[in-house]
Design an enzyme around this catalytic site. Structure first.
Site, PDB file in Angstrom:
ATOM      1  CB  SER A   1      16.732  -8.200   3.312  1.00 58.77           C
ATOM      2  OG  SER A   1      17.475  -8.091   4.508  1.00 58.77           O
TER       3      SER A   1
ATOM      4  CE  LYS B   1      13.655  -5.479   6.827  1.00 60.62           C
ATOM      5  NZ  LYS B   1      12.620  -5.821   5.823  1.00 60.62           N
TER       6      LYS B   1
ATOM      7  CB  SER C   1      -0.937   0.013   1.221  1.00 59.06           C
ATOM      8  OG  SER C   1      -0.183   0.016   2.430  1.00 59.06           O
TER       9      SER C   1
ATOM     10  CE1 TYR D   1      13.646  -2.704   9.146  1.00 58.73           C
ATOM     11  CE2 TYR D   1      15.908  -2.036   8.699  1.00 58.73           C
ATOM     12  CZ  TYR D   1      14.614  -2.277   8.259  1.00 58.73           C
ATOM     13  OH  TYR D   1      14.306  -2.087   6.934  1.00 58.73           O
TER      14      TYR D   1
END
Length: 272
Positions: free
Chosen positions: A139, A157, A10, A153
């Site tokens: 990633s 990843k 989105s 984070y």
């Protein structure tokens, strides 16, 4: 007609990828949490597609396995089997490890890593049965190098890279191509929100690099999908990290430590 399913479609990189596929006449299924933002994205994409009916949206939280699997299956029931899956859904909540709440840490792991696994699980059996399919995991450059204030984070990843490597080995015998890409900072709504919480030490290092436009990242991602590349890098630094990480990382860590020390007016301690 190609059916492309994009989680996190989105906004940001996901929407930019969707925009390119919409202009090519693909059937698009976008999955995200906000119905309002999804509707705006659907309207925007419909103006770029020859057939507005080729754009479908589904509201789901990728961190919740049952939700995202059900949403993807509804998309496949409407538009046919998934040919290309792009897992772009993700969140980033910077913060020093000892100051980051457990819930914030876990939310990033559940969305960025587990959310990708859930989406892949939803399409994998069908791709395996048909003997073809393409999966692209989004990633981050933070999946190649640990960054001050981004412990959660980076962990999420980095985990994606290991998952992609193992899945690639399993999937290739069934005609499924697995890819993963490592975008740099990108001009997206999430990036603007992230900057407000980025620790000054991270800003001292990352603020020296200009973010990429989402459209440029999207074009490179799609090229990687089309060429069947396993790993897609952006810029020389990330390429060198991906290809020669153990050799390059000590130099970058040294440079990062000095930049952080200068920003705080202190003296960097030697990393071990």
């Amino acid at each position: 007609m190609t059916h492309v399913i994009i989680t996190g479609g989105s906004s940001g990189i996901g929407l930019a990828i969707a925009s390119i596929y919409a202009s090519r006449g693909a059937r698009l299924s976008l999955i995200a949490r906000s119905a309002e933002i999804l509707k705006r994205a659907q309207d925007e994409l419909a103006s770029k597609s020859a057939t507005a009916g080729n754009i479908r949206v589904e509201t789901a939280d990728v961190a919740k396995e049952e939700e995202v699997i059900a949403a993807i299956h509804r998309c496949e029931a409407e538009f046919g089997p998934c040919d290309i899956l792009v897992t772009s859904a993700g969140i980033v909540e910077p913060g020093r490890f000892d100051e980051l709440a457990t819930a914030n840490f876990q939310r990033q792991m559940e969305t960025n890593f587990s959310g990708t696994v859930h989406a892949v699980r939803a399409v994998y059996a069908g791709m395996k049965r048909r003997g073809h399919g393409q999966i692209m995991m989004i990633s981050s450059g933070a999946g190649l190098l640990g960054i001050h204030g981004y412990s959660a984070y980076c962990a999420s990843k980095f985990a994606l890279h290991g998952f992609a490597q193992a899945l690639r080995s399993e999937a290739r015998a069934h005609g499924i191509n697995v890819s993963i890409c490592f975008p740099p900072d990108t001009q997206t709504p999430q990036f603007e929100r992230e900057l407000a919480f980025r620790p000054p030490e991270a800003a001292a290092v990352m603020g020296t690099v200009s973010p990429w436009p989402a459209e440029s990242v999207a074009r490179k991602v799609i090229t990687g999908i089309e060429r069947g590349r396993f790993e897609v890098y952006f810029g020389m630094t990330l390429f060198l990290l991906g290809r020669f990480g153990p050799a390059v990382r000590p130099l970058l860590n040294w440079w990062f430590d000095r930049a952080i020390a200068r920003s705080s007016g202190g003296v960097s301690k030697r990393g071990r």
